[in-house]
Design a protein around this motif. Structure first.
Motif, PDB file in Angstrom:
ATOM      1  N   ILE A 145       0.770  -1.225  -0.084  1.00  0.00           N
ATOM      2  CA  ILE A 145      -0.108  -0.026   0.005  1.00  0.00           C
ATOM      3  C   ILE A 145       0.966   1.252   0.201  1.00  0.00           C
ATOM      4  N   LEU A 146       1.915   1.246   0.896  1.00  0.00           N
ATOM      5  CA  LEU A 146       2.912   2.573   0.947  1.00  0.00           C
ATOM      6  C   LEU A 146       3.453   2.654  -0.324  1.00  0.00           C
ATOM      7  N   LEU A 147       4.167   1.515  -0.974  1.00  0.00           N
ATOM      8  CA  LEU A 147       4.967   1.752  -1.914  1.00  0.00           C
ATOM      9  C   LEU A 147       4.129   1.861  -3.433  1.00  0.00           C
ATOM     10  N   GLY A 152       2.342   5.380  -7.480  1.00  0.00           N
ATOM     11  CA  GLY A 152       1.107   5.823  -8.089  1.00  0.00           C
ATOM     12  C   GLY A 152       0.991   7.190  -8.310  1.00  0.00           C
ATOM     13  N   LEU A 153       1.685   8.226  -7.561  1.00  0.00           N
ATOM     14  CA  LEU A 153       1.937   9.615  -7.798  1.00  0.00           C
ATOM     15  C   LEU A 153       2.834  10.007  -8.923  1.00  0.00           C
ATOM     16  N   GLY A 158       2.487   5.891 -13.447  1.00  0.00           N
ATOM     17  CA  GLY A 158       2.125   5.223 -12.169  1.00  0.00           C
ATOM     18  C   GLY A 158       1.361   4.013 -11.969  1.00  0.00           C
ATOM     19  N   PHE A 159       0.299   4.196 -13.029  1.00  0.00           N
ATOM     20  CA  PHE A 159      -0.535   2.784 -13.205  1.00  0.00           C
ATOM     21  C   PHE A 159       0.263   1.696 -13.367  1.00  0.00           C
TER      22      PHE A 159
END
Length: 191
Positions: A145-147, A152-153, A158-159
């Motif tokens: 989730i963090l990575l 993702g930003l 990002g995707f």
């Protein structure tokens, strides 16, 4: 050259795995994961429908200002986010619940292919396997989730980066069953 060679070997192993399942009549090992997967999906979709139907957009200034388009956009983002939550949690829930079962499948495959008899596991071994899988799943979920959020930003790609991060962690989780069965610690498994 190494990456494409590894990718080719991985895809080839995937095809061979299906042949092994049919050759050694291990199809029964596909039933329980299928049932648990369907049950998780039904429960999650039910919760999603319950929470999504009560999703209130009143009081959000830009949504009120933009009218129906803003409402539609916010609801679409909500559903996309919830689908991401489903896929992010699905693999960890399934891998944790099925850890003793998939370890058993790993044992049977090793027995059939290599002719080695694995050690017999006790109930305490199964509980220990589930506890280890739960700890590893929580560790990987938090890191993913963090990575995933950070990469993702990144504009434009990002995707793709989020997909690669998720792929790494799902591969890690499924490769760990053999290591778990051989009593390798989580730290050694990560290495």
């Amino acid at each position: 050259m190494g990456y494409f060679n590894d990718l080719s070997q991985g895809l080839g192993a995937y095809g061979r795995a299906h042949r092994v399942i049919f050759k050694y009549q291990l199809g029964k090992y596909l039933v329980l994961p299928g049932i648990i997967s369907m049950a998780y999906g039904v429960v999650f979709v039910g919760l999603l429908i319950l929470t999504g139907s009560n999703f209130d957009v009143e009081g959000i200034t830009w949504v009120e200002w933009s009218g129906a388009v803003g409402t539609w956009l916010l609801r679409a983002l909500y559903w996309i986010f919830m689908l991401w939550v489903f896929f992010a949690t699905y693999k960890y829930v399934i891998m944790t619940l099925l850890s003793p079962f998939l370890s058993g499948l790993s044992e049977n495959v090793e027995r059939k292919i290599r002719g080695r008899e694995p050690e017999k596991l006790t109930f305490n071994d199964y509980v220990s396997d589930v506890w280890r899988a739960l700890r590893l799943s929580l560790r990987n979920l938090i890191r993913e989730i963090l990575l995933g959020f950070v990469v993702g930003l990144v504009p434009v790609i990002g995707f793709i980066l989020v997909f690669l991060v998720a792929s790494y962690y799902i591969g890690f989780g499924f490769m760990d069953y053999t290591l778990e069965r051989k009593c390798i610690s989580i730290l050694d498994s990560v290495q």
